[in-house]
Enzyme design. Structure first.
Site, short mmCIF file in Angstrom:
data_model
loop_
_atom_site.label_atom_id
_atom_site.label_comp_id
_atom_site.label_asym_id
_atom_site.label_seq_id
_atom_site.Cartn_x
_atom_site.Cartn_y
_atom_site.Cartn_z
N HIS A 123 0.80 -1.17 0.00
CA HIS A 123 0.11 0.00 -0.09
C HIS A 123 1.03 1.24 0.09
O HIS A 123 2.09 1.17 0.32
CB HIS A 123 -0.95 0.17 1.20
CG HIS A 123 -0.39 0.08 2.67
ND1 HIS A 123 0.58 -0.83 3.23
CD2 HIS A 123 0.01 1.34 3.55
CE1 HIS A 123 1.03 -0.65 4.05
NE2 HIS A 123 0.69 0.74 4.35
N HIS A 172 4.53 0.28 0.27
CA HIS A 172 5.41 -0.33 1.14
C HIS A 172 4.38 -1.55 1.64
O HIS A 172 3.45 -1.41 1.71
CB HIS A 172 5.71 0.65 2.34
CG HIS A 172 4.78 1.28 2.92
ND1 HIS A 172 4.45 2.55 2.47
CD2 HIS A 172 4.20 1.13 3.95
CE1 HIS A 172 3.31 2.97 3.19
NE2 HIS A 172 3.37 2.11 4.45
N ARG A 204 4.47 6.84 14.15
CA ARG A 204 4.42 7.45 12.73
C ARG A 204 3.92 8.91 12.58
O ARG A 204 2.78 9.05 13.39
CB ARG A 204 3.78 6.50 11.82
CG ARG A 204 3.92 6.98 10.30
CD ARG A 204 3.01 6.20 9.27
NE ARG A 204 1.61 6.62 9.05
CZ ARG A 204 0.76 5.91 8.59
NH1 ARG A 204 0.70 4.77 8.34
NH2 ARG A 204 -0.35 6.61 8.16
N ASP A 221 0.15 5.11 1.94
CA ASP A 221 -0.74 5.37 3.02
C ASP A 221 -1.85 6.31 2.54
O ASP A 221 -1.68 7.20 1.89
CB ASP A 221 0.36 6.15 4.25
CG ASP A 221 1.21 5.11 4.63
OD1 ASP A 221 1.07 4.01 5.10
OD2 ASP A 221 2.51 5.61 5.21
C1 OGA Z 1 3.04 2.45 7.97
C2 OGA Z 1 3.54 0.86 7.69
C3 OGA Z 1 5.00 -1.19 7.87
C4 OGA Z 1 5.60 -1.76 8.84
O1 OGA Z 1 3.84 2.69 9.04
O2 OGA Z 1 2.63 3.11 7.51
O3 OGA Z 1 2.83 0.53 7.07
O4 OGA Z 1 6.59 -2.43 8.64
N1 OGA Z 1 4.37 0.14 8.36
O5 OGA Z 1 5.10 -1.58 10.01
MN MN Z 2 1.79 2.20 5.81
#
Ligand code: OGA
Ligand code: MN
Length: 284
Positions: free
Chosen positions: A106, A260, A275, A108
Site C-alpha cells: 500500500h 510499502h 508514525r 498510506d
Molecule cells: C506504516 C506501515 C509497515 C511496517 O507505518 O505506514 O505500513 O513494517 N508500516 O510496520
Molecule cells: Mn503504511
C-alpha cells in the site's frame, strides 16, 4: 541561503539512502531541511539511524515538511498527540495493539481525496530479526512497463476505498468491526492510475493492493486483473528495497511514488514505532 553538505550514503537499492550525522531531535537550520528535502526527491526512502525522538520532537521535525494528519482509525492514535500513529504490538500508550498490520502492499491513506505526501516512521523498539518493511519503486516500475501497457493505463482512473481493507482485517480478527455509519465515511475516491510527481515531474504508478479496488470504466474482473498485474510487476525484486530495522532508525518515505508493506516477525518480541503523516495534494 547557505548550502548544507548533507552526508548521504546509497543503500543497496536506488530507492533508499542513509543520512548520517543529523540529529532529528534538534531544531535544524532551514538549509539542513532543504538539503534533506533535495535528498528525499532523489531517494524516496531516507533512513536516519540512531535517533532518539520524543513525540514533540518527532512532530516538530515532521512539520518542517508540511501540515500533519491523523488516521481514520482513532484507537491507534497517541492519546496525547493525535498526529502520532502508534504502531505497536504491545499497544504502547494505551492504543490498540497492531500485530502484523500493514502486511499488504500500500501507499498510506490513498483512500482519501487528498492522500499524504509522506510518512515518517520512528522504530524505537524492533525485533532482533524479521519485521522488515519492503518498499517498491513506483517510478521505476512505471518506466519499465511496455508501451502497450503504458498506453492502456495513461489517463485512467483508479477507485480507492478503505472499506474492503477494513472488512478483510475484521475477517482476519485484527481489527474490531465498525458500524455501517462509520464505514459510510469511507466512500470511494478516484485517483489517476499514473500520477505525475508534483516535485520531480516524473510519472509513477499510483495504485496499490491495499486500497485500489477497481479501474473506472472497466468491468470488475477486468479491472481487478489489470490491478493485480500492475501490482505484481511493481513488486518484482528489482523494484523493491527491504528495510531491516535497527533500533531507533527513522525512515521517511514519499507516498507519492512508492508502496510499502510490513512483513511478519515473532510476536513474542516487541515492535513499537511512532508514525507521523505529512499532508499532500490531490494527485494529478
Ligand atoms: C506504516 C506501515 C509497515 C511496517 O507505518 O505506514 O505500513 O513494517 N508500516 O510496520
Ligand atoms: Mn503504511
Amino acid at each position: 541561503m547557505e548550502q548544507f553538505d548533507l552526508s548521504v550514503e546509497p543503500r543497496d537499492h536506488a530507492l533508499a539512502a542513509t543520512v548520517h550525522d543529523i540529529d532529528l531531535s534538534q531544531d535544524l537550520d532551514e538549509a539542513v531541511i532543504a538539503a534533506i528535502r533535495a535528498a528525499w526527491m532523489k531517494n524516496p526512502v531516507l533512513v536516519f539511524p540512531g535517533q532518539t525522538l520524543t513525540p514533540e520532537q518527532h512532530l516538530a521535525y515532521s512539520r518542517r515538511f508540511g501540515d500533519l494528519q491523523g488516521h481514520t482509525v482513532k484507537n491507534i492514535l497517541h492519546p496525547e498527540y493525535p498526529e502520532i500513529l502508534v504502531l505497536s504490538n504491545r499497544g504502547r500508550g494505551g492504543t490498540a495493539p497492531i500485530n502484523n498490520g500493514g502486511a499488504y502492499w500500500h501507499s498510506d491513506i490513498t483512500y482519501e481525496e487528498i492522500p499524504p505526501m509522506g510518512s515518517i516512521l520512528y522504530g524505537f523498539e524492533v525485533p532482533p530479526e524479521d519485521g522488515d518493511t519492503l518498499y517498491a519503486d513506483m517510478t521505476a516500475a512505471y518506466e519499465a512497463l511496455d508501451g502497450e501497457t503504458k498506453g492502456q493505463i495513461d489517463g485512467t482512473i483508479g477507485i480507492h476505498t478503505y472499506r474492503n481493507r477494513h472488512l478483510a482485517m475484521v475477517e482476519a480478527g485484527v481489527r474490531p468491526a465498525q458500524t455501517e455509519e462509520q464505514m459510510a465515511k469511507w466512500a470511494d475516491v478516484e485517483h489517476p492510475v499514473v500520477r505525475t510527481h508534483p516535485e520531480t515531474g516524473r510519472k509513477a504508478l499510483y495504485i496499490n493492493e491495499g486500497f485500489t479496488n477497481a479501474i473506472k470504466g472497466l468491468a470488475e474482473d477486468e479491472g481487478r486483473q489489470l490491478l493485480d498485474r500492475l501490482c505484481a510487476h511493481a513488486t518484482e525484486d528489482r523494484f523493491v528495497y527491504r528495510h531491516q530495522w535497527q533500533p531507533c532508525d527513522v525512515v521517511m518515505w514519499d507516498n507519492r511514488c512508492t508502496m510499502h508493506r510490513a512483513t511478519t516477525y515473532d510476536l513474542s518480541y516487541e515492535r513499537s514505532m511512532h508514525r507521523t503523516t505529512i499532508r499532500g495534494i490531490k494527485p494529478a
